[in-house]
Design an enzyme around this catalytic site. Structure first.
Site, PDB file in Angstrom:
ATOM      1  CB  ALA A  12      -1.177 -14.834 -19.673  1.00 58.88           C
ATOM      2  CB  ALA A  13      -3.903 -10.888 -22.017  1.00 58.81           C
ATOM      3  CD  GLN A  15       3.944  -2.954 -21.201  1.00 59.08           C
ATOM      4  OE1 GLN A  15       4.479  -2.741 -22.273  1.00 59.08           O
ATOM      5  NE2 GLN A  15       4.156  -2.202 -20.132  1.00 59.08           N
ATOM      6  NE  ARG A  98       1.237   3.264   1.611  1.00 62.53           N
ATOM      7  CZ  ARG A  98       2.172   3.290   2.540  1.00 62.53           C
ATOM      8  NH1 ARG A  98       3.424   3.086   2.192  1.00 62.53           N
ATOM      9  NH2 ARG A  98       1.899   3.527   3.798  1.00 62.53           N
ATOM     10  CG  ASN A 105      -2.534  -4.734  -6.372  1.00 62.69           C
ATOM     11  OD1 ASN A 105      -2.482  -5.458  -7.360  1.00 62.69           O
ATOM     12  ND2 ASN A 105      -2.392  -3.417  -6.441  1.00 62.69           N
ATOM     13  CB  VAL A 129       6.334  -9.663 -11.872  1.00 63.07           C
ATOM     14  CG1 VAL A 129       6.729  -8.494 -12.754  1.00 63.07           C
ATOM     15  CG2 VAL A 129       7.334 -10.812 -12.018  1.00 63.07           C
ATOM     16  CG  ASN A 131       5.219  -2.932  -9.005  1.00 65.02           C
ATOM     17  OD1 ASN A 131       5.999  -3.501  -8.265  1.00 65.02           O
ATOM     18  ND2 ASN A 131       5.575  -2.400 -10.163  1.00 65.02           N
ATOM     19  CG  ASP A 159      14.514  -2.793  -8.939  1.00 62.58           C
ATOM     20  OD1 ASP A 159      14.052  -1.834  -9.557  1.00 62.58           O
ATOM     21  OD2 ASP A 159      13.797  -3.636  -8.357  1.00 62.58           O
ATOM     22  CG  HIS A 187      10.090  -3.295  -7.448  1.00 62.85           C
ATOM     23  ND1 HIS A 187      11.104  -2.977  -8.306  1.00 62.85           N
ATOM     24  CD2 HIS A 187       8.944  -3.076  -8.131  1.00 62.85           C
ATOM     25  CE1 HIS A 187      10.592  -2.588  -9.468  1.00 62.85           C
ATOM     26  NE2 HIS A 187       9.285  -2.639  -9.379  1.00 62.85           N
TER      27      HIS A 187
END
Ligand code: NAX
Length: 327
Positions: A12-13, A15, A98, A105, A129, A131, A159, A187
Site C-alpha cells: 500500500a505504501a 507507488q 530467476r 516472492n 499485480v 511480479n 498489457d 505477463h
C-alpha cells in the site's frame, strides 16, 4: 449505508498503491454506490508511509470510504477481505537470478495465500499485480486450498490496455471502437498480444495492419512498454498499472459489456492447449461475477507459435517453484 466491502491492498505504501488507493476510495473500483473499507498491508518498514497515505485519504473526505486499517501481519490484513489486491512484491535486484526472484516472492505469496485461506471472506476475489504476477498468483492459490482456484487471477489488463492504445494509434480509430483484442500467456516479455480477432470500428483489424507491423512494431512495443516507461520516467508504470487493476476488478464484479471480452490471467481449464492449472492470460468475459474463458476462437499458426512460447515460459516457472517447494 450498506455494509462496506473490505478491500485489502498489499504494498500500500508503494507507488502503485499511491495511485490505486484514492481510486478505490472514490468508488471507481466497485461502483459509485458501494462503500469500501480499506485494509492496507505493508512490511513493517512500510507502515509509516502507509499511515501518511491514510492521512491523505482521510483528507479527501470520500463519502464511500468507511474506514482504513493498516497491518504488517498478513493474517490480520486479509481477515474478512472481499477483494484482495496483491501489489507488493520483491523486485529483481542486481545479480538476482530467476530462481532467487521466485524464491523471494514465494516468501511473500505463500504466507499471503495461507492468510487468505484462513480468514478472507467466502466471496474473496484475488488479483495479483506484483511480479512475476502469474507465478506469484499460482503460489498464493496453492496455499489457499479452501478458496475456489478461479478466484485467483493475475493482471494482464495493463498489457491489454497498452495493446488497445497502440492499435488505436496505428489505425486512427478511438480505443472505444476496438474490440476482440487478447493478451495470451505470461505477463512478461513473452506475452502475446493477439489482434487476429480484433475489430476496429467493425472491420477486422487484420485488414488494417500487416504481419510485418505486428511482428516488428506492435508485439515488441506492447511487450516492452514497461521498460520504455522506466527509461522515460525513471520509475516503473504506476498510475497505468493502478488503472488496469481498477478495470480488472470493476469488470469482474460488474461484468464485461455484452459481446465483448478482455484479458485476464486465470487458472487454465486446458482451453487452447494451455496446461490445466497454469495461471495464463486468456480472452475472458465476466458473467454473473465469474470469469469465463472465451471459447472456440480460431488460432492461426502465427498465434499458435507465440502462445506456445509464452506458455512454455509459464511451465518453466511452475517447474521452478515446484522445485523450490513453493507449490
Ligand atoms: P514499489 O516498490 O513502489 O512498492 C512495493 C511496496 O510493496 C513497497 O511499499 C513494499 O514495502 C511493499 N511490500 C513488499 N513486500 C511486501 C509484503 N510481503 N507485504 C506487503 N507489502 C509488501 O513497487 P510498485 O511500483 O508499486 O510495484 C509493485 C509491483 O507491481 C512490482 O512487483 C511491479 O513489478 C509490479 N507491476 C506489475 C504490473 C502488471 O501489469 N502486472 C505493471 C506495473 C508493475 O511493474
Amino acid at each position: 449505508m450498506t455494509t462496506p466491502v473490505n478491500v485489502t491492498v498489499t504494498g500500500a505504501a508503494g507507488q502503485i498503491g499511491y495511485a490505486l488507493l484514492f481510486r478505490i476510495a472514490s468508488g471507481q473500483l466497485l461502483g459509485p454506490d458501494v462503500p469500501v473499507r480499506l485494509r492496507l498491508l505493508e512490511i513493517p518498514q512500510g507502515v509509516k508511509a502507509a499511515e501518511g497515505t491514510a492521512m491523505e485519504l482521510d483528507d479527501c473526505a470520500f463519502p464511500l470510504l468507511a474506514g482504513i486499517d493498516i497491518f504488517d501481519d498478513p493474517r490480520r490484513g486479509f481477515d474478512g477481505a472481499n477483494i484482495a489486491l496483491l501489489v507488493g512484491a520483491r523486485p529483481r535486484g542486481p545479480g538476482m537470478e530467476r530462481g532467487d526472484l521466485l524464491e523471494a516472492n514465494g516468501g511473500i505469496f505463500k504466507p499471503q495465500g495461507e492468510a487468505i485461506n484462513a480468514g478472507a471472506a467466502q466471496d474473496v476475489r484475488v488479483l495479483v499485480v506484483g511480479n512475476p504476477a502469474n507465478t506469484n498468483a499460482l503460489i498464493a492459490q496453492a496455499h489457499a486450498p479452501d478458496v475456489p482456484a478461479e478466484r485467483f487471477t493475475a493482471m494482464t489488463r495493463l498489457d491489454h490496455n497498452r495493446a488497445l492504445s497502440q492499435l488505436s494509434a496505428k489505425t486512427g480509430a478511438p480505443v472505444g471502437d476496438i474490440t476482440g483484442l487478447t493478451i495470451w500467456g505470461n505477463h512478461s516479455a513473452t506475452q502475446y498480444p493477439d489482434v487476429f480477432h480484433a475489430r476496429v470500428a467493425g472491420r477486422p483489424a487484420s485488414e488494417l495492419v500487416d504481419e510485418a507491423w505486428l511482428e516488428n512494431d506492435f508485439i515488441p512495443t506492447v511487450a516492452k512498454r514497461g521498460a520504455a516507461i522506466i527509461a522515460a520516467r525513471g520509475a516503473s508504470s504506476a498510475a497505468s498499472a493502478a488503472n488496469a487493476a481498477v478495470d480488472h476488478v470493476f469488470d469482474w464484479v460488474n461484468g464485461t459489456p455484452a459481446g465483448e471480452w478482455t484479458s485476464v490471467a486465470l487458472p487454465s481449464d486446458g482451453s487452447y492447449g494451455v496446461p490445466e492449472g497454469l495461471i495464463s492470460s486468456f480472452p475472458a468475459r465476466s458473467v454473473g461475477g465469474r470469469w469465463e474463458i472465451v471459447q472456440d476462437l480460431e488460432i492461426n499458426a502465427f498465434s499458435r507459435a507465440k502462445i506456445d512460447a509464452s506458455v512454455a515460459e509459464l511451465v518453466e516457472e511452475r517447474e521452478a517453484v515446484k522445485g523450490l517447494g513453493l507449490i
